[in-house]
Design an enzyme around this catalytic site. Structure first.
Site, short mmCIF file in Angstrom:
data_model
loop_
_atom_site.label_atom_id
_atom_site.label_comp_id
_atom_site.label_asym_id
_atom_site.label_seq_id
_atom_site.Cartn_x
_atom_site.Cartn_y
_atom_site.Cartn_z
N ASP A 1 85.67 54.41 146.24
CA ASP A 1 85.57 55.21 146.47
C ASP A 1 85.45 56.40 144.95
O ASP A 1 84.07 56.18 144.72
CB ASP A 1 87.07 55.00 145.26
CG ASP A 1 87.86 55.98 145.27
OD1 ASP A 1 88.38 57.21 146.42
OD2 ASP A 1 88.84 56.76 144.51
N ASP B 1 86.75 60.07 143.57
CA ASP B 1 87.50 60.44 142.35
C ASP B 1 88.26 59.48 141.49
O ASP B 1 88.88 59.19 142.65
CB ASP B 1 88.38 61.74 142.77
CG ASP B 1 88.09 62.57 143.91
OD1 ASP B 1 87.94 64.56 143.46
OD2 ASP B 1 87.62 62.84 145.12
N ASP C 1 90.15 52.91 141.78
CA ASP C 1 91.30 52.45 140.91
C ASP C 1 92.41 53.04 141.05
O ASP C 1 93.59 53.17 140.44
CB ASP C 1 90.40 54.39 140.46
CG ASP C 1 90.66 54.97 140.61
OD1 ASP C 1 90.13 55.99 142.07
OD2 ASP C 1 91.59 56.29 140.52
#
Length: 239
Positions: free
Chosen positions: A22, A24, A185
């Site tokens: 990922d 961001d 995240d």
């Protein structure tokens, strides 16, 4: 004989050939620039602006949802489609003008990606951020050379938590899901990884709507990306 130290891969990467990251909240802390763009677009529409802390909990589902959450917060009601479109266009203009002014790399990202790339692993980026922003950000942080492929939230018919972007990446790179890892995240990363049949590794420091990432039941939670590299002693014989 004497002992030297060189990095070895984390046990979770054993037998793996592709790692999907990922962006961001995983590689970069982009909330400061996202929050500035949200504030600028709402200000343009004569609406109150949220704090950076509030925006942090809205990130993860792509720009349309980020804008909708911001408008709903400002209006205390669901926005009309026409206002949603105006706000979206304003956000894209504001963010496009300054996507990396306040954004920073998380510690250890550059070193870890370089090492994984050196090991011969295929690295891909799968984010819900619009595709047009990916290459400029990777280039700005000097990460571009490590990635074979990047997929944005508007690149395909579906985005995370749908498994399509992950399965597409595996297919393009000619890997089976069993050979792939998804690192992120948020619950969307973990859900997409599980649905695609990838091993899922989670990071606790990003943006997950205020929820502990272990509640998403990833295969493992890392404290940081540098955990992917473990220092293993190598014994060499001297004459």
């Amino acid at each position: 004989m004497h002992s030297t130290h060189s990095p070895a891969l984390h046990s979770a990467l054993k037998g793996k050939r592709l790692i999907a990251f990922d962006l961001d909240g995983t590689l970069i802390d982009s909330v400061p620039d996202l929050a500035a763009a949200v504030a600028g677009s709402l200000n343009e529409l004569g609406l109150r602006q949220p704090s950076e802390l509030e925006v942090r909990d809205w990130v993860g589902n792509g720009v349309p949802m980020l804008v909708e959450r911001a408008l709903t917060w400002a209006l205390k009601a669901a926005p009309e489609p026409e206002l949603q479109e105006r706000a979206y266009n304003a956000f894209m203009a504001h963010y496009g003008a300054a996507p990396n002014t306040l954004t920073t790399l998380y510690p250890g990202v550059q070193h870890t990606l370089k090492a994984l790339h050196t090991y011969g692993l295929t690295l891909v980026l799968i984010t819900n951020k619009p595709e047009r922003f990916i290459e400029p950000l990777l280039s700005h942080f000097k990460l571009l050379e490590y990635f074979t492929l990047w997929i944005g939230g508007d690149s395909l018919a579906e985005k995370k938590p749908h498994p399509l972007p992950l399965l597409h990446a595996a297919k393009v790179c000619q890997m089976s899901p069993a050979e792939c890892v998804m690192i992120g995240d948020s619950r969307h990363d973990i859900a997409a990884g599980k649905a695609a049949g990838f091993t899922t590794l989670a990071l606790p420091y990003g943006y997950n709507h205020g929820e502990p990432i272990d509640e998403s039941d990833p295969d493992q939670v890392l404290t940081s990306l540098t955990e992917l590299l473990m220092t293993a002693p190598q014994v060499t014989r001297t004459v």
